[in-house]
Design a protein around this motif. Structure first.
Motif, PDB file in Angstrom:
ATOM      1  N   VAL A  83     -14.388   4.278  18.612  1.00 51.26           N
ATOM      2  CA  VAL A  83     -13.442   3.656  17.680  1.00 51.26           C
ATOM      3  C   VAL A  83     -14.155   3.219  16.407  1.00 51.26           C
ATOM      4  O   VAL A  83     -13.638   3.372  15.292  1.00 51.26           O
ATOM      5  CB  VAL A  83     -12.735   2.459  18.349  1.00 51.26           C
ATOM      6  N   ALA A  84     -15.360   2.672  16.556  1.00 57.15           N
ATOM      7  CA  ALA A  84     -16.129   2.262  15.380  1.00 57.15           C
ATOM      8  C   ALA A  84     -16.502   3.472  14.540  1.00 57.15           C
ATOM      9  O   ALA A  84     -16.644   3.377  13.327  1.00 57.15           O
ATOM     10  CB  ALA A  84     -17.385   1.502  15.816  1.00 57.15           C
ATOM     11  N   GLN A  85     -16.657   4.604  15.155  1.00 59.78           N
ATOM     12  CA  GLN A  85     -17.005   5.898  14.562  1.00 59.78           C
ATOM     13  C   GLN A  85     -18.419   5.895  14.000  1.00 59.78           C
ATOM     14  O   GLN A  85     -18.875   4.932  13.395  1.00 59.78           O
ATOM     15  CB  GLN A  85     -16.009   6.301  13.460  1.00 59.78           C
ATOM     16  N   THR A  86     -19.087   7.019  14.219  1.00 60.80           N
ATOM     17  CA  THR A  86     -20.430   7.188  13.680  1.00 60.80           C
ATOM     18  C   THR A  86     -20.328   7.565  12.207  1.00 60.80           C
ATOM     19  O   THR A  86     -19.628   8.526  11.865  1.00 60.80           O
ATOM     20  CB  THR A  86     -21.176   8.287  14.443  1.00 60.80           C
ATOM     21  N   GLU A 132     -12.917  20.883  -7.406  1.00 59.49           N
ATOM     22  CA  GLU A 132     -12.940  19.500  -6.938  1.00 59.49           C
ATOM     23  C   GLU A 132     -12.928  19.508  -5.419  1.00 59.49           C
ATOM     24  O   GLU A 132     -12.474  20.470  -4.793  1.00 59.49           O
ATOM     25  CB  GLU A 132     -11.739  18.708  -7.456  1.00 59.49           C
ATOM     26  N   VAL A 133     -13.443  18.438  -4.827  1.00 57.34           N
ATOM     27  CA  VAL A 133     -13.372  18.254  -3.375  1.00 57.34           C
ATOM     28  C   VAL A 133     -12.913  16.828  -3.110  1.00 57.34           C
ATOM     29  O   VAL A 133     -13.523  15.873  -3.604  1.00 57.34           O
ATOM     30  CB  VAL A 133     -14.732  18.509  -2.687  1.00 57.34           C
ATOM     31  N   ARG A 134     -11.845  16.695  -2.359  1.00 60.56           N
ATOM     32  CA  ARG A 134     -11.283  15.387  -2.048  1.00 60.56           C
ATOM     33  C   ARG A 134     -11.304  15.146  -0.537  1.00 60.56           C
ATOM     34  O   ARG A 134     -10.804  15.966   0.234  1.00 60.56           O
ATOM     35  CB  ARG A 134      -9.856  15.271  -2.570  1.00 60.56           C
ATOM     36  N   HIS A 135     -11.909  14.031  -0.145  1.00 61.86           N
ATOM     37  CA  HIS A 135     -11.881  13.611   1.254  1.00 61.86           C
ATOM     38  C   HIS A 135     -10.630  12.781   1.506  1.00 61.86           C
ATOM     39  O   HIS A 135     -10.326  11.852   0.741  1.00 61.86           O
ATOM     40  CB  HIS A 135     -13.096  12.727   1.570  1.00 61.86           C
ATOM     41  N   LEU A 136      -9.916  13.087   2.581  1.00 58.66           N
ATOM     42  CA  LEU A 136      -8.807  12.257   3.030  1.00 58.66           C
ATOM     43  C   LEU A 136      -9.219  11.589   4.332  1.00 58.66           C
ATOM     44  O   LEU A 136      -9.427  12.258   5.341  1.00 58.66           O
ATOM     45  CB  LEU A 136      -7.547  13.096   3.251  1.00 58.66           C
ATOM     46  N   ALA A 137      -9.358  10.274   4.280  1.00 57.24           N
ATOM     47  CA  ALA A 137      -9.796   9.520   5.464  1.00 57.24           C
ATOM     48  C   ALA A 137      -8.670   8.627   5.960  1.00 57.24           C
ATOM     49  O   ALA A 137      -8.057   7.895   5.174  1.00 57.24           O
ATOM     50  CB  ALA A 137     -11.019   8.682   5.118  1.00 57.24           C
ATOM     51  N   ARG A 138      -8.398   8.704   7.240  1.00 60.32           N
ATOM     52  CA  ARG A 138      -7.373   7.864   7.841  1.00 60.32           C
ATOM     53  C   ARG A 138      -7.755   6.393   7.759  1.00 60.32           C
ATOM     54  O   ARG A 138      -6.900   5.520   7.612  1.00 60.32           O
ATOM     55  CB  ARG A 138      -7.203   8.302   9.297  1.00 60.32           C
ATOM     56  N   ARG A 139      -9.042   6.109   7.861  1.00 54.23           N
ATOM     57  CA  ARG A 139      -9.516   4.727   7.835  1.00 54.23           C
ATOM     58  C   ARG A 139      -9.368   4.115   6.450  1.00 54.23           C
ATOM     59  O   ARG A 139      -9.376   4.817   5.435  1.00 54.23           O
ATOM     60  CB  ARG A 139     -10.987   4.672   8.254  1.00 54.23           C
ATOM     61  N   LYS A 140      -9.310   2.795   6.436  1.00 54.40           N
ATOM     62  CA  LYS A 140      -9.170   2.095   5.164  1.00 54.40           C
ATOM     63  C   LYS A 140     -10.505   1.957   4.447  1.00 54.40           C
ATOM     64  O   LYS A 140     -10.542   1.661   3.243  1.00 54.40           O
ATOM     65  CB  LYS A 140      -8.543   0.712   5.387  1.00 54.40           C
ATOM     66  N   GLU A 141     -11.601   2.146   5.156  1.00 52.65           N
ATOM     67  CA  GLU A 141     -12.913   2.063   4.528  1.00 52.65           C
ATOM     68  C   GLU A 141     -13.902   2.946   5.285  1.00 52.65           C
ATOM     69  O   GLU A 141     -13.673   3.319   6.447  1.00 52.65           O
ATOM     70  CB  GLU A 141     -13.412   0.624   4.480  1.00 52.65           C
ATOM     71  N   MET A 142     -14.987   3.260   4.636  1.00 51.89           N
ATOM     72  CA  MET A 142     -16.002   4.130   5.234  1.00 51.89           C
ATOM     73  C   MET A 142     -16.751   3.394   6.350  1.00 51.89           C
ATOM     74  O   MET A 142     -17.225   2.274   6.146  1.00 51.89           O
ATOM     75  CB  MET A 142     -17.013   4.558   4.160  1.00 51.89           C
ATOM     76  N   PRO A 143     -16.869   4.004   7.550  1.00 50.04           N
ATOM     77  CA  PRO A 143     -17.721   3.393   8.579  1.00 50.04           C
ATOM     78  C   PRO A 143     -19.175   3.437   8.108  1.00 50.04           C
ATOM     79  O   PRO A 143     -19.610   4.437   7.538  1.00 50.04           O
ATOM     80  CB  PRO A 143     -17.498   4.279   9.804  1.00 50.04           C
ATOM     81  N   CYS A 144     -19.899   2.363   8.324  1.00 51.55           N
ATOM     82  CA  CYS A 144     -21.266   2.281   7.800  1.00 51.55           C
ATOM     83  C   CYS A 144     -22.329   2.045   8.860  1.00 51.55           C
ATOM     84  O   CYS A 144     -23.521   2.161   8.569  1.00 51.55           O
ATOM     85  CB  CYS A 144     -21.352   1.161   6.748  1.00 51.55           C
ATOM     86  N   ILE A 145     -21.932   1.690  10.086  1.00 52.80           N
ATOM     87  CA  ILE A 145     -22.906   1.336  11.115  1.00 52.80           C
ATOM     88  C   ILE A 145     -22.770   2.273  12.305  1.00 52.80           C
ATOM     89  O   ILE A 145     -21.684   2.447  12.859  1.00 52.80           O
ATOM     90  CB  ILE A 145     -22.714  -0.125  11.584  1.00 52.80           C
ATOM     91  N   ASN A 146     -23.870   2.879  12.700  1.00 52.04           N
ATOM     92  CA  ASN A 146     -23.913   3.718  13.898  1.00 52.04           C
ATOM     93  C   ASN A 146     -24.181   2.801  15.087  1.00 52.04           C
ATOM     94  O   ASN A 146     -25.330   2.456  15.379  1.00 52.04           O
ATOM     95  CB  ASN A 146     -25.013   4.771  13.755  1.00 52.04           C
TER      96      ASN A 146
END
Length: 495
Positions: free
Chosen positions: A299-302, A254-268
């Protein structure tokens, strides 16, 4: 071997393209004649420019300098030939993010674009069918770029230390192919890529974790060894998902991503303002605007690329966990326990840090004791409270010619001869020293500044050359002196 300047090749053959490149260079008078004054200390020749890094930025820098008549150049890369840059090492994406039509390091030559090379090798039909550029194919193109331009890179040579040596820079080298223990140079270009003014970002929570249980995404990871294991990846940026995909494809349980953000950034975000105006105008903006724009994009993150994300999510044993800020990682009974800020704990066999790179010039050993005297953004600009960002504050605050600045005047004046042509220049000068879209404009800007500096430093020699120049344009046979008619006797006005 056929004459490369001949036009007798098939329209879309590599031979024909190379002939076209040769003709373009001939018509543009490249390489230009050397105009830079020779410098020597005793028996030691002083190099005009040394370029560190043989990847895309370094190759383009050499090509641009040669095009401008700066010929006394040496270029070093610590990697083996063909492994410069990240493309065949720690870059693990299937395809590049950049659109295929961008001109990249072509430096104004249509014949040097990726498109020209791809059509010559694979044909027009293949070009039209191509969506994104496969990562290994980009390295094939760069290898061809180096060869067709005859660019000279000395591989397996590392720069260990830069020191002031009178009016020059003393560069200490190592490696099995090093030409000498040290060389003298007037100018130094650090074309050293993403980590060129920093290092991999290793969060503090990894401090006491045994190294065998984890890796950074920039490490040489033994993915086959992860077969059947539980793998956790910290982060959801491009490098994080690419490494997750490699682990999944290698058979991870299994592979699990742990993201600090509450949702995935979607806009570059920076894609929305990319233009020649941005490339040309960003560096001329006042500090508050440069800080605001760069902070906003950071901050918005790519987001990770669309294809890279699907490469992970198509596996049923891949998981994305948001709102999981890691606070502690510890080894327990041959496993890792990962504690998160929300109180949750995850158990895993192996951890991959997709945490990117930090830009911290004083972490670079090449600068020795001078490293902490390099001026940073935090030394120059204090943002409003709602715009603070420590990562951005650690970027070097560069002069407009790509050179480093000394934090205290007089401490390290030789930094004015060291040029930051890598990711570290982003905060000061914009996206012109690493990313494909603006790299040619950045190289043109860089080489004009270097040429101007070399010329200013030797102005007395150039003045004397002007005074001493005595090659006749005329030899006296082109005219005959004549007597002018005199009309004063007829009443003409006299002086």
């Amino acid at each position: 071997m056929p004459d490369k300047t001949s036009a007798e090749f098939t329209p879309h053959s590599l031979d024909a393209l190379e002939a076209r490149v040769a003709q373009d260079r001939q018509y543009l008078c490249v390489p230009a004649a050397n105009w830079v004054s020779n410098h020597q200390v005793g028996e030691e020749q002083v190099l005009d420019v040394v370029v560190i890094g043989g990847g895309m930025c370094g190759l383009l820098a050499q090509h641009a300098l040669i095009s401008g008549g700066v010929r006394n150049i040496a270029q070093f890369d610590r990697s083996e030939s063909g492994l410069e840059g990240p493309w065949l090492t720690y870059a693990r994406m299937e395809n590049l993010r950049s659109p295929k039509h961008l001109t990249g390091p072509a430096f104004g030559y249509a014949s040097l674009t990726f498109r020209a090379w791809h059509v010559a090798v694979h044909g027009e039909t293949a070009w039209e069918a191509l969506d994104k550029i496969p990562r290994p194919m980009w390295m094939e193109y760069l290898t061809w770029y180096r060869e067709v331009l005859g660019l000279q890179v000395q591989n397996k040579v590392s720069l260990d230390l830069v020191e002031n040596d009178g009016e020059y820079l003393r560069l200490h080298l190592s490696g099995e192919k090093a030409p000498a223990k040290s060389v003298l140079a007037r100018k130094l270009i650090m074309a050293t890529g993403r980590d060129g003014t920093g290092q991999p970002n290793i969060p503090g929570f990894m401090k006491d974790v045994p190294r065998k249980y984890w890796a950074h995404s920039a490490d040489d990871i033994n993915f086959p060894a992860l077969r059947g294991k539980r793998v956790t990846v910290v982060g959801v940026g491009a490098s994080a998902v690419d490494n997750a995909a490699e682990a999944l494809e290698a058979g991870a349980k299994e592979v699990r991503h742990l993201a600090r953000r509450k949702e995935m950034p979607c806009i570059n975000k920076l894609m929305g303002i990319g233009s020649f105006g941005f490339i040309s105008g960003y560096a001329a903006l006042p500090d508050e605007w440069r800080w605001r724009m760069m902070r906003y994009s950071m901050v918005a993150q790519t987001p990770p690329p669309h294809g890279s994300t699907l490469r992970v999510s198509r596996h049923k044993n891949a998981y994305f966990h948001f709102g999981k800020a890691v606070t502690e990682v510890k080894e327990c009974g041959g496993l890792l326990q990962i504690a998160n800020a929300d109180g949750s704990v995850l158990e895993t066999d192996y951890l991959i840090l997709g945490t990117g790179f930090t830009t911290v010039p004083n972490a670079r050993s090449e600068f020795g004791d001078i490293a902490d005297r390099i001026e940073l953004w935090r030394d120059v600009y204090t943002p409003p409270e709602d715009e603070e960002l420590s990562d951005l504050g650690r970027f070097p605050y560069l002069n407009s010619d790509f050179t480093f600045r000394e934090r205290v005047p007089g401490e390290a004046p030789w930094l004015k001869n060291v040029y930051c042509f890598n990711y570290g220049a982003t905060a000061s000068l914009g996206k012109v020293s690493g990313d494909i879209p603006g790299i040619s404009e950045g190289a043109s800007w860089l080489t004009r500044e270097i040429a101007a500096s070399l010329y200013r430093e030797d102005i007395e020699k150039h003045w004397q050359h002007l005074v001493d120049y005595d090659m006749p344009e005329l030899d006296g046979s082109e005219w005959e002196p004549s007597e002018m008619p005199d009309y004063t006797a007829k009443g003409a006005v006299t002086a």
